[in-house]
Motif scaffolding. Structure first.
Motif, short mmCIF file in Angstrom:
data_model
loop_
_atom_site.label_atom_id
_atom_site.label_comp_id
_atom_site.label_asym_id
_atom_site.label_seq_id
_atom_site.Cartn_x
_atom_site.Cartn_y
_atom_site.Cartn_z
N LYS A 47 -0.19 -5.18 -0.62
CA LYS A 47 1.12 -5.33 -1.10
C LYS A 47 2.06 -4.55 -0.25
CE LYS A 47 1.43 -4.93 -5.52
NZ LYS A 47 1.48 -4.51 -6.86
N ASP A 48 1.57 -3.54 0.56
CA ASP A 48 2.28 -2.64 1.50
C ASP A 48 3.13 -3.53 2.57
OD1 ASP A 48 3.62 -0.80 2.99
OD2 ASP A 48 1.80 0.36 3.02
N SER A 49 4.45 -3.53 2.76
CA SER A 49 5.21 -4.19 3.55
C SER A 49 4.94 -3.77 5.03
CB SER A 49 6.60 -4.45 3.20
OG SER A 49 7.08 -3.14 2.96
N ALA A 50 4.54 -2.36 5.01
CA ALA A 50 4.67 -1.94 6.39
C ALA A 50 3.50 -2.41 7.13
CB ALA A 50 4.44 -0.22 6.31
N ALA A 51 3.50 -2.62 8.51
CA ALA A 51 2.51 -3.04 9.32
C ALA A 51 2.02 -2.03 10.07
CB ALA A 51 3.04 -3.88 10.58
N ASP A 53 2.83 -13.06 8.83
CA ASP A 53 3.03 -11.81 7.87
C ASP A 53 1.86 -11.47 7.05
OD1 ASP A 53 4.85 -9.54 6.54
OD2 ASP A 53 4.38 -10.82 4.96
N CYS A 106 -1.13 -10.29 9.27
CA CYS A 106 -1.07 -8.95 9.56
C CYS A 106 -1.57 -8.08 8.38
CB CYS A 106 0.10 -8.54 9.97
SG CYS A 106 0.72 -9.33 11.78
N ASP A 107 -0.76 -8.31 7.21
CA ASP A 107 -1.31 -7.63 6.07
C ASP A 107 -2.75 -7.71 5.87
OD1 ASP A 107 1.28 -6.97 5.79
OD2 ASP A 107 1.63 -8.30 4.15
N ASP A 121 -1.28 -13.41 0.95
CA ASP A 121 -1.38 -12.85 2.17
C ASP A 121 -2.64 -13.29 2.89
OD1 ASP A 121 0.84 -11.36 2.36
OD2 ASP A 121 -0.12 -9.68 1.15
#
Length: 254
Positions: A106-110, A83, A86-87, A226
């Motif tokens: 900080k954005d959880s969207a991939a 995770d 990817c971030d 991250d």
């Protein structure tokens, strides 16, 4: 002793899916969490080695073994480090100013780059694992990658508030602890009789550690949770590549 056991339980419950007893996440209990992080890697390596032995017992082919061994670390850790990988890939691919990169982290969207590079990582890991001969050497590498990751958390400043910063404030990773883990790693690779690939993996991992420190400071101003995940995933791929390439070179030489 109770504090040590609590710190160990917190390390395993945070960075793996191995069942642990519930303990309070207090500053006192988290004091030694970072020092136990490499033991999580040792547990991942043990499961990895056991999975390889199971593949041999069941007569799996190279493709089946490679697929299972690629999945094992992700399953045991719950994908927490992937995770972060990817971030971080999304942030680096943005080529934005530092402040914007930290927002992307900080954005959880991939994003698209996260999906693409996650696929590339999986393909590279799968392909290299299919060529791997010394499974025990690579199993020891999971301890090594986490020892270097813990060292980076200790040495680098925090780029922003978050889980990584909280861990850095509440826990420490002394040099003598690093020394113990390095001795343990060296002992393991000599015990399994594959010192040359193991030493090559150590050299490659240390080299990548210094590259990571420079990248984290230049691109983000320090480390984040991250970024630590990105380091761990790439470092494990570097270790795998170093072991496979060295095995081939030794075979050609002999």
């Amino acid at each position: 002793m109770k504090q040590l056991l609590s710190s160990c339980a917190i390390a395993f419950s945070t960075y793996s899916r191995i069942p642990m007893p519930q303990v309070e996440w207090s500053e006192k209990n988290m004091r030694h969490t970072l020092a136990f992080f490499p033991l999580v890697g040792a547990a991942v390596g043990a499961v990895y080695w056991a999975a390889a032995l199971l593949c041999r017992l069941l007569g799996f082919g190279d493709l089946g073994r490679a697929a299972l061994l690629t999945a094992v670390p992700l399953v045991v850790t719950g994908g927490i480090h992937m995770d972060g990988f990817c971030d971080t890939v999304d942030a680096l691919a943005s080529h934005a100013p530092r402040e914007k990169k930290l927002v992307i982290l900080k954005d959880s969207a991939a994003g698209a780059f996260a999906v693409i590079w996650c696929g590339v990582w999986l393909l590279a890991c799968f392909g290299l694992t299919g060529e791997l001969s010394s499974v025990p050497t690579l199993a020891a590498g999971f301890l090594l990658s986490r020892a270097l990751s813990a060292l980076a958390v200790e040495r680098l400043p925090s780029a922003r508030a978050g889980m990584g910063a909280s861990l850095k404030q509440g826990s420490r990773f002394p040099r003598w602890v690093l020394g113990l883990y390095l001795l343990l790693y060296l002992g393991l690779i000599f015990l399994v009789g594959r010192p040359i690939p193991g030493l090559a993996a150590l050299a490659a991992a240390v080299g990548f550690y210094f590259f990571y420190k420079r990248l984290a400071l230049r691109q983000f101003g320090g480390f984040t949770g991250d970024l630590a995940g990105w380091f761990l995933q790439v470092c494990e791929l570097v270790i795998l590549a170093a072991v496979v390439v060295t095995e081939r070179l030794v075979a050609l030489w002999l």
